[in-house]
Design an enzyme around this catalytic site. Structure first.
Site, PDB file in Angstrom:
ATOM      1  N   SER A   1     -10.297   5.599  -4.614  1.00 30.06           N
ATOM      2  CA  SER A   1     -11.250   6.695  -4.773  1.00 30.06           C
ATOM      3  C   SER A   1     -10.802   7.738  -5.799  1.00 30.06           C
ATOM      4  O   SER A   1     -11.605   8.226  -6.583  1.00 30.06           O
ATOM      5  CB  SER A   1     -11.483   7.354  -3.414  1.00 30.06           C
ATOM      6  OG  SER A   1     -10.263   7.814  -2.859  1.00 30.06           O
TER       7      SER A   1
ATOM      8  N   LYS B   1      -2.225  -1.453  -3.804  1.00 33.30           N
ATOM      9  CA  LYS B   1      -3.095  -0.283  -3.751  1.00 33.30           C
ATOM     10  C   LYS B   1      -2.271   0.973  -3.865  1.00 33.30           C
ATOM     11  O   LYS B   1      -1.254   1.065  -3.179  1.00 33.30           O
ATOM     12  CB  LYS B   1      -3.826  -0.325  -2.412  1.00 33.30           C
ATOM     13  CG  LYS B   1      -4.693   0.868  -2.137  1.00 33.30           C
ATOM     14  CD  LYS B   1      -5.288   0.722  -0.767  1.00 33.30           C
ATOM     15  CE  LYS B   1      -6.083   1.973  -0.469  1.00 33.30           C
ATOM     16  NZ  LYS B   1      -6.526   2.015   0.885  1.00 33.30           N
TER      17      LYS B   1
ATOM     18  N   LYS C   1       0.857  -1.189   0.000  1.00 35.91           N
ATOM     19  CA  LYS C   1       0.000   0.000   0.000  1.00 35.91           C
ATOM     20  C   LYS C   1       0.887   1.230   0.000  1.00 35.91           C
ATOM     21  O   LYS C   1       1.708   1.429   0.892  1.00 35.91           O
ATOM     22  CB  LYS C   1      -0.916   0.004   1.225  1.00 35.91           C
ATOM     23  CG  LYS C   1      -1.737   1.281   1.324  1.00 35.91           C
ATOM     24  CD  LYS C   1      -2.802   1.195   2.392  1.00 35.91           C
ATOM     25  CE  LYS C   1      -3.554   2.519   2.494  1.00 35.91           C
ATOM     26  NZ  LYS C   1      -4.638   2.461   3.473  1.00 35.91           N
TER      27      LYS C   1
ATOM     28  N   ARG D   1     -10.841   9.994   1.913  1.00 34.38           N
ATOM     29  CA  ARG D   1     -10.719  10.697   3.191  1.00 34.38           C
ATOM     30  C   ARG D   1     -11.835  11.727   3.342  1.00 34.38           C
ATOM     31  O   ARG D   1     -12.255  12.031   4.465  1.00 34.38           O
ATOM     32  CB  ARG D   1      -9.324  11.318   3.321  1.00 34.38           C
ATOM     33  CG  ARG D   1      -8.240  10.237   3.412  1.00 34.38           C
ATOM     34  CD  ARG D   1      -6.820  10.804   3.442  1.00 34.38           C
ATOM     35  NE  ARG D   1      -5.830   9.736   3.296  1.00 34.38           N
ATOM     36  CZ  ARG D   1      -4.527   9.946   3.098  1.00 34.38           C
ATOM     37  NH1 ARG D   1      -4.063  11.184   3.039  1.00 34.38           N
ATOM     38  NH2 ARG D   1      -3.709   8.920   2.965  1.00 34.38           N
TER      39      ARG D   1
ATOM     40  N   TYR E   1     -15.016   0.938  -6.838  1.00 31.66           N
ATOM     41  CA  TYR E   1     -16.269   1.695  -6.732  1.00 31.66           C
ATOM     42  C   TYR E   1     -17.080   1.588  -8.018  1.00 31.66           C
ATOM     43  O   TYR E   1     -18.215   2.018  -8.073  1.00 31.66           O
ATOM     44  CB  TYR E   1     -15.954   3.157  -6.411  1.00 31.66           C
ATOM     45  CG  TYR E   1     -15.111   3.297  -5.163  1.00 31.66           C
ATOM     46  CD1 TYR E   1     -15.682   3.118  -3.904  1.00 31.66           C
ATOM     47  CD2 TYR E   1     -13.736   3.539  -5.230  1.00 31.66           C
ATOM     48  CE1 TYR E   1     -14.919   3.200  -2.752  1.00 31.66           C
ATOM     49  CE2 TYR E   1     -12.959   3.631  -4.089  1.00 31.66           C
ATOM     50  CZ  TYR E   1     -13.552   3.451  -2.849  1.00 31.66           C
ATOM     51  OH  TYR E   1     -12.793   3.520  -1.715  1.00 31.66           O
TER      52      TYR E   1
ATOM     53  N   LYS F   1       1.197  10.174   5.538  1.00 32.22           N
ATOM     54  CA  LYS F   1       1.335   8.803   6.053  1.00 32.22           C
ATOM     55  C   LYS F   1       2.616   8.134   5.555  1.00 32.22           C
ATOM     56  O   LYS F   1       2.703   6.908   5.496  1.00 32.22           O
ATOM     57  CB  LYS F   1       0.085   8.001   5.661  1.00 32.22           C
ATOM     58  CG  LYS F   1      -1.220   8.599   6.209  1.00 32.22           C
ATOM     59  CD  LYS F   1      -2.420   7.679   5.989  1.00 32.22           C
ATOM     60  CE  LYS F   1      -3.683   8.228   6.656  1.00 32.22           C
ATOM     61  NZ  LYS F   1      -4.847   7.317   6.503  1.00 32.22           N
TER      62      LYS F   1
ATOM     63  N   GLU G   1       7.660  -6.547   1.258  1.00 32.10           N
ATOM     64  CA  GLU G   1       6.475  -6.371   2.107  1.00 32.10           C
ATOM     65  C   GLU G   1       5.500  -7.546   1.941  1.00 32.10           C
ATOM     66  O   GLU G   1       4.968  -8.079   2.907  1.00 32.10           O
ATOM     67  CB  GLU G   1       5.735  -5.076   1.728  1.00 32.10           C
ATOM     68  CG  GLU G   1       6.325  -3.806   2.314  1.00 32.10           C
ATOM     69  CD  GLU G   1       5.967  -3.619   3.785  1.00 32.10           C
ATOM     70  OE1 GLU G   1       5.257  -4.463   4.353  1.00 32.10           O
ATOM     71  OE2 GLU G   1       6.418  -2.621   4.368  1.00 32.10           O
TER      72      GLU G   1
HETATM   73  C1  PBG Z   1      -7.544   3.509   5.641  1.00 36.17           C
HETATM   74  C2  PBG Z   1      -7.793   3.324   4.199  1.00 36.17           C
HETATM   75  C3  PBG Z   1      -7.599   4.265   3.174  1.00 36.17           C
HETATM   76  C4  PBG Z   1      -8.106   3.689   2.009  1.00 36.17           C
HETATM   77  C5  PBG Z   1      -8.549   2.412   2.340  1.00 36.17           C
HETATM   78  N1  PBG Z   1      -8.331   2.194   3.693  1.00 36.17           N
HETATM   79  C6  PBG Z   1      -7.108   5.651   3.220  1.00 36.17           C
HETATM   80  C7  PBG Z   1      -5.746   5.931   3.662  1.00 36.17           C
HETATM   81  O1  PBG Z   1      -4.924   5.039   3.825  1.00 36.17           O
HETATM   82  O2  PBG Z   1      -5.481   7.104   3.899  1.00 36.17           O
HETATM   83  C8  PBG Z   1      -8.170   4.381   0.681  1.00 36.17           C
HETATM   84  C9  PBG Z   1      -9.187   3.862  -0.280  1.00 36.17           C
HETATM   85  C10 PBG Z   1      -9.507   4.777  -1.405  1.00 36.17           C
HETATM   86  O3  PBG Z   1      -8.897   5.845  -1.627  1.00 36.17           O
HETATM   87  O4  PBG Z   1     -10.436   4.428  -2.146  1.00 36.17           O
HETATM   88  N2  PBG Z   1      -6.398   2.993   6.167  1.00 36.17           N
END
Ligand code: PBG
Length: 329
Positions: free
Chosen positions: A280, A254, A196, A206, A319, A223, A239
């Site tokens: 998203s 992701k 990720k 968010r 989505y 992050k 990982e």
């Molecule tokens: C939370 C999480 C996130 C997403 C999935 N789980 C956001 C992030 O890590 O800040 C993002 C999913 C998306 O953007 O569709 N840990």
């Protein structure tokens, strides 16, 4: 005689093209993310995700039935938590009667066969919008992992089939596996967000959960100390290998489209189901371009999800799942 091979013979018409097509998208490919809020009769559109909604539990029931009838058999749950319930340790995440726990039960009530996966991370519950506990300007790994393990047990107890840790703390897969096993949840699986990346494509998500890192002194603004650097490729293999060794049943890459090289690397290196999260921001980009009339929505959508599967994904969290299934049926 030139040319001896004419590859265009295999592209001459739709019949031959469909006969030699290598990648076919079906409803079985999809995992549907769902956003849940408190209240009754709530179906609110997310500003930066046109035609995607947050549902209250009563309307979640209808949505789940609709998905099942479309042949979509797996959901991934996310909750939007009231600000008043947030704290640094994400205490609310462990509430046996919390929104996530009730959401799991609601889905299982209306549709017992629906596969329920749950997001495991602190950010929607964190007053600082981080995936872990913050102390002295840092995200504390091991104390966070303990909470994630308890959270996983709580989700399993409520009836989740899989927990999906999306936090990127070190060692959490092993801790979660051991915690689940010790509580006798041996059948609860783990889908690990193993590669990720720290991505700007998570912006609309968010917004959906009001979960962005807060702008405060001593709180990291991003992050990057836990999610991966998007410049790195080999690290994704390390990982993922660790997560597999720690007991992950499914691994995940992701975001999706910008990371298909990583998906193929994992496919070539590991024999384990691979999920890809088309996030998203990827959804928002296409919706915006289509709204402006700059891209053909349905064609681009199908091209994108097919590319993700072609790269090596077994599972696509998207989505677009509903739209795609309606389009291809
Ligand atoms: C939370 C999480 C996130 C997403 C999935 N789980 C956001 C992030 O890590 O800040 C993002 C999913 C998306 O953007 O569709 N840990």
């Amino acid at each position: 005689m030139f040319p001896i091979r004419r590859n265009r013979r295999l592209r001459n018409n739709e019949a031959i093209r469909s006969l030699v097509r290598e990648t076919i998208i079906t409803p079985n490919d999809f995992l549907v993310p769902l956003f849940i809020v408190e209240g009754r009769g709530v179906k609110e559109e997310i500003g930066s995700m046109p035609n995607y909604y947050r549902f209250s539990l009563d309307l979640l029931k209808d949505e789940v039935k609709t998905l099942w009838n479309l042949g979509l058999k797996s959901v991934l749950l996310f909750v939007k938590v009231d600000d008043k319930l947030k704290d640094n340790k994400g205490t609310e995440a462990l509430n046996p009667n919390g929104l996530m726990q009730r959401a799991i039960k609601t889905v299982k009530d209306v549709c017992p066969e629906m596969l329920v996966m749950t997001d495991v991370a602190l950010d929607p519950f964190s007053s600082y919008g981080h995936d872990g506990i913050v102390e002295g300007g840092k995200i504390i790994n091991d104390a966070t992992v303990e909470v994630l393990a308890e959270m996983s047990i709580s989700h399993a107890e409520a009836g989740a089939n899989f927990v999906a840790p999306s936090d990127m703390m070190d060692g959490r897969i092993l801790a979660i596996r051991e915690a689940l096993d010790q509580s006798n949840y041996i059948e609860t699986g783990i889908m690990s967000y193993s590669a990720k990346y720290a991505s700007a494509f998570y912006g609309p998500f968010r917004d959906a959960l009001d979960s962005a890192p807060v702008d405060m002194v001593d709180i990291p603004k991003d992050k990057k100390t836990y999610q991966m650097d998007f410049a790195n490729r080999d690290e994704a293999i390390r990982e993922t290998e660790m997560d597999i060794n720690e007991g992950a049943d499914i691994v995940m890459v992701k975001p999706g489209l910008c990371y298909l090289d990583i998906v193929r690397d994992l496919r070539n290196n590991f024999e384990i189901p691979i999920a890809v999260y088309q996030v998203s921001g990827e959804y928002a980009m296409l919706k915006a371009a289509a709204e402006k009339g700059w891209l053909n929505h349905d064609s681009v959508m199908l091209e994108q999800v097919t590319s993700i599967k072609r790269a090596g994904a077994d599972i696509i969290a998207s989505y677009f799942a509903k739209d795609v299934v309606k389009l291809i049926s």
